[in-house]
Motif scaffolding. Sequence first.
Motif, PDB file in Angstrom:
ATOM      1  N   LEU A  43       0.685  -1.238   0.326  1.00 16.99           N
ATOM      2  CA  LEU A  43       0.097  -0.233   0.212  1.00 16.99           C
ATOM      3  C   LEU A  43       0.879   1.273   0.179  1.00 16.99           C
ATOM      4  O   LEU A  43       0.171   2.886  -0.665  1.00 16.99           O
ATOM      5  CB  LEU A  43      -0.366  -0.014   1.291  1.00 16.99           C
ATOM      6  CG  LEU A  43      -1.453   0.666   1.681  1.00 16.99           C
ATOM      7  CD1 LEU A  43      -2.943   0.122   2.748  1.00 16.99           C
ATOM      8  CD2 LEU A  43      -1.464   1.974   1.904  1.00 16.99           C
ATOM      9  N   TYR A  44       1.801   0.953   0.648  1.00 19.42           N
ATOM     10  CA  TYR A  44       2.535   2.307   0.784  1.00 19.42           C
ATOM     11  C   TYR A  44       3.778   1.988  -0.798  1.00 19.42           C
ATOM     12  O   TYR A  44       3.325   3.856  -0.928  1.00 19.42           O
ATOM     13  CB  TYR A  44       3.441   1.992   2.001  1.00 19.42           C
ATOM     14  CG  TYR A  44       3.594   3.001   3.087  1.00 19.42           C
ATOM     15  CD1 TYR A  44       3.921   4.157   3.644  1.00 19.42           C
ATOM     16  CD2 TYR A  44       2.400   2.227   4.069  1.00 19.42           C
ATOM     17  CE1 TYR A  44       3.300   4.339   5.094  1.00 19.42           C
ATOM     18  CE2 TYR A  44       2.407   2.355   5.036  1.00 19.42           C
ATOM     19  CZ  TYR A  44       2.706   3.284   5.919  1.00 19.42           C
ATOM     20  OH  TYR A  44       2.053   3.982   7.016  1.00 19.42           O
ATOM     21  N   ALA A  45       3.938   1.720  -1.201  1.00 15.75           N
ATOM     22  CA  ALA A  45       4.994   0.973  -2.319  1.00 15.75           C
ATOM     23  C   ALA A  45       3.992   2.248  -3.332  1.00 15.75           C
ATOM     24  O   ALA A  45       3.857   2.960  -4.237  1.00 15.75           O
ATOM     25  CB  ALA A  45       5.145   0.552  -2.348  1.00 15.75           C
ATOM     26  N   VAL A  46       2.482   1.578  -3.351  1.00 13.82           N
ATOM     27  CA  VAL A  46       2.026   2.432  -4.825  1.00 13.82           C
ATOM     28  C   VAL A  46       1.338   3.006  -4.703  1.00 13.82           C
ATOM     29  O   VAL A  46       1.405   3.941  -5.185  1.00 13.82           O
ATOM     30  CB  VAL A  46      -0.229   1.653  -4.730  1.00 13.82           C
ATOM     31  CG1 VAL A  46      -0.941   1.597  -5.271  1.00 13.82           C
ATOM     32  CG2 VAL A  46       0.764   0.007  -4.683  1.00 13.82           C
ATOM     33  N   LYS A  47       1.694   3.969  -3.505  1.00 12.63           N
ATOM     34  CA  LYS A  47       0.961   4.957  -3.407  1.00 12.63           C
ATOM     35  C   LYS A  47       2.219   6.371  -3.130  1.00 12.63           C
ATOM     36  O   LYS A  47       2.120   7.172  -3.400  1.00 12.63           O
ATOM     37  CB  LYS A  47       0.746   5.694  -1.845  1.00 12.63           C
ATOM     38  CG  LYS A  47      -1.266   5.859  -1.564  1.00 12.63           C
ATOM     39  CD  LYS A  47      -1.534   5.671  -0.400  1.00 12.63           C
ATOM     40  CE  LYS A  47      -1.261   7.332   0.080  1.00 12.63           C
ATOM     41  NZ  LYS A  47      -2.240   8.131  -0.605  1.00 12.63           N
ATOM     42  N   GLY A  48       3.470   5.996  -2.944  1.00 14.59           N
ATOM     43  CA  GLY A  48       4.697   6.096  -2.780  1.00 14.59           C
ATOM     44  C   GLY A  48       4.841   7.094  -1.461  1.00 14.59           C
ATOM     45  O   GLY A  48       5.141   8.607  -1.544  1.00 14.59           O
ATOM     46  N   ARG A  49       3.402   6.674  -0.622  1.00 14.46           N
ATOM     47  CA  ARG A  49       3.754   7.642   0.832  1.00 14.46           C
ATOM     48  C   ARG A  49       4.779   7.503   1.597  1.00 14.46           C
ATOM     49  O   ARG A  49       5.732   6.708   1.397  1.00 14.46           O
ATOM     50  CB  ARG A  49       2.750   6.353   1.519  1.00 14.46           C
ATOM     51  CG  ARG A  49       1.834   7.543   2.479  1.00 14.46           C
ATOM     52  CD  ARG A  49       1.588   6.108   3.066  1.00 14.46           C
ATOM     53  NE  ARG A  49       0.064   6.727   5.063  1.00 14.46           N
ATOM     54  CZ  ARG A  49      -0.679   8.137   4.369  1.00 14.46           C
ATOM     55  NH1 ARG A  49      -1.345   8.563   4.065  1.00 14.46           N
ATOM     56  NH2 ARG A  49      -0.986   8.242   5.669  1.00 14.46           N
ATOM     57  N   PRO A  50       5.371   7.849   1.860  1.00 13.36           N
ATOM     58  CA  PRO A  50       6.595   8.195   3.145  1.00 13.36           C
ATOM     59  C   PRO A  50       6.328   7.233   4.653  1.00 13.36           C
ATOM     60  O   PRO A  50       5.183   7.226   4.651  1.00 13.36           O
ATOM     61  CB  PRO A  50       7.040   9.637   3.223  1.00 13.36           C
ATOM     62  CG  PRO A  50       6.271  10.489   2.290  1.00 13.36           C
ATOM     63  CD  PRO A  50       5.052   9.667   2.123  1.00 13.36           C
ATOM     64  N   GLY A  51       7.419   6.186   4.426  1.00 16.62           N
ATOM     65  CA  GLY A  51       7.280   5.487   5.663  1.00 16.62           C
ATOM     66  C   GLY A  51       6.518   6.099   7.019  1.00 16.62           C
ATOM     67  O   GLY A  51       6.337   5.186   7.908  1.00 16.62           O
ATOM     68  N   ASP A  52       7.804   8.053   6.998  1.00 16.24           N
ATOM     69  CA  ASP A  52       7.211   7.580   9.108  1.00 16.24           C
ATOM     70  C   ASP A  52       5.948   8.048   8.858  1.00 16.24           C
ATOM     71  O   ASP A  52       5.262   9.162   9.379  1.00 16.24           O
ATOM     72  CB  ASP A  52       8.152   8.659   8.556  1.00 16.24           C
ATOM     73  CG  ASP A  52       7.935  10.046   7.678  1.00 16.24           C
ATOM     74  OD1 ASP A  52       6.871   9.652   7.027  1.00 16.24           O
ATOM     75  OD2 ASP A  52       9.033  10.874   8.303  1.00 16.24           O
ATOM     76  N   ASN A  53       4.281   8.701   7.499  1.00 20.62           N
ATOM     77  CA  ASN A  53       3.607   8.762   7.288  1.00 20.62           C
ATOM     78  C   ASN A  53       2.770   7.444   8.139  1.00 20.62           C
ATOM     79  O   ASN A  53       2.282   6.625   7.331  1.00 20.62           O
ATOM     80  CB  ASN A  53       2.812   9.456   6.592  1.00 20.62           C
ATOM     81  CG  ASN A  53       1.865  10.256   6.802  1.00 20.62           C
ATOM     82  OD1 ASN A  53       0.814  10.427   7.859  1.00 20.62           O
ATOM     83  ND2 ASN A  53       1.062  11.053   5.681  1.00 20.62           N
ATOM     84  N   PRO A  54       1.683   7.802   9.459  1.00 19.51           N
ATOM     85  CA  PRO A  54       1.483   6.570   9.788  1.00 19.51           C
ATOM     86  C   PRO A  54      -0.132   5.934   9.305  1.00 19.51           C
ATOM     87  O   PRO A  54      -0.716   7.109   8.303  1.00 19.51           O
ATOM     88  CB  PRO A  54       0.960   6.144  10.923  1.00 19.51           C
ATOM     89  CG  PRO A  54       1.572   7.988  11.316  1.00 19.51           C
ATOM     90  CD  PRO A  54       2.479   8.022  10.701  1.00 19.51           C
ATOM     91  N   LEU A  55      -0.819   5.051   9.928  1.00 17.07           N
ATOM     92  CA  LEU A  55      -2.193   5.260   8.562  1.00 17.07           C
ATOM     93  C   LEU A  55      -3.418   4.990   9.466  1.00 17.07           C
ATOM     94  O   LEU A  55      -2.863   4.979  10.796  1.00 17.07           O
ATOM     95  CB  LEU A  55      -1.959   4.099   7.950  1.00 17.07           C
ATOM     96  CG  LEU A  55      -0.595   3.454   7.019  1.00 17.07           C
ATOM     97  CD1 LEU A  55      -1.398   1.920   6.518  1.00 17.07           C
ATOM     98  CD2 LEU A  55      -1.359   4.780   5.592  1.00 17.07           C
ATOM     99  N   ILE A  56      -4.579   5.397   8.797  1.00 18.89           N
ATOM    100  CA  ILE A  56      -5.672   5.253   9.309  1.00 18.89           C
ATOM    101  C   ILE A  56      -6.353   3.281   9.359  1.00 18.89           C
ATOM    102  O   ILE A  56      -6.495   3.115   8.263  1.00 18.89           O
ATOM    103  CB  ILE A  56      -6.840   5.923   8.862  1.00 18.89           C
ATOM    104  CG1 ILE A  56      -6.361   8.156   9.474  1.00 18.89           C
ATOM    105  CG2 ILE A  56      -8.350   6.332   9.809  1.00 18.89           C
ATOM    106  CD1 ILE A  56      -7.131   8.694   8.790  1.00 18.89           C
TER     107      ILE A  56
END
Length: 343
Positions: free
Chosen positions: A24-37
């Motif tokens: 999910l992080y990889a697909v979005k390109g989301r920084p790893g230090d940004n947690p999820l809801i």
Amino acid sequence: MAFPTETVYGLGANALNAEAVAKLYAVKGRPGDNPLILHVRNLGGAIALAGDFPEHARKLAREYWPGPLTLVVNKSPALPAWVGGHPCFTARTVALRVPSHPSALALIEAAGVPIAAPSANKSGAPSPTDASHVEADLGGAVDYILDGGEISVGLESTVLDVTGGGAVILRPGAVTAEMLSAVLGTPVREAALVSGESPRSPGTKYRHYAPRAEMTVVCGNPEACAAYIAGKLSAESRPGGILATAQTEKYYKNYFKDRIHFYTLPEAGDSASGGLQPGEIAALAAGDRADPQTVARNLYACLRRFDSLGAEVIYAEGVGESGLGRAVMDRMVKAAGGNVVFV
Ligand code: AMP
Ligand code: MG
């Protein structure tokens, strides 16, 4: 898979499956230090994931769940250390929400696990408020997009930190400070508005929700905003965009005559894409200044529309900061990378 919630479309993964969450992080390109809801079915589902779920938080959950309120609580020690964020990080707290969209609830029910679901867009882009936005950003990378049609809120949930006995807004949303204060009987403040406090919600530190164009938010009364924006765009050679309001549409039409084209949302048949010529102006009426809900619902679709029209410079009229207006302004200012003028 992507699915609708009442706030924006989410990209869902089993929150307890490290492989799914990493993807999910990889697909979005989301920084790893940004947690999820983590999205759960009901208050009981949330309590099961929490270390403690304080009484004042229960009160808020009973009032506003299902709905656009995310509660950050201490995490259950029974959960793996990473759950709540990227598998390479440790999360001491966990952000929980019960969405109200029937499709989202049905999906959580069917999955039988908490669903981690950030917005279903490429990291940094405006959040998707229509299945077509998800398709445009992540079309090749997700297996399924559940098309739930129109979305009711249009902005991400309010994020409220209820750890340590307090209640601090980490991200404003449709459940406003006034609404939270009314239930708790004490004033609720916003972390970002307290000077000197560093962001406690990691996601708030990135440039976010942003269109490709250079964007400026213009705050003031309708006439002053329109006059300022008209002046700026008259002197501009790049293709321009105006995020107008119902109150100012007429002003721009009179001022720019046939140099301006008012577009509608959704893209009702006008398939213009990258069509703006230098010196031309595309305008979109985001909504009514007196009704920030209309602006909230249309904001991201408008920003995406400016991109598809090829606008290179955007001026957006700000709205009043009361009620939902506060969340609208939070997103507009972040989309503009902090570029705000008061007229
Ligand atoms: P998004 O899912 O993209 O709407 O973003 C979720 C927001 O909630 C981001 O601003 C995150 O940084 C924030 N968030 C998620 N989990 C936590 C947490 N445990 N503590 C503080 N903020 C969080
Ligand atoms: Mg997001």
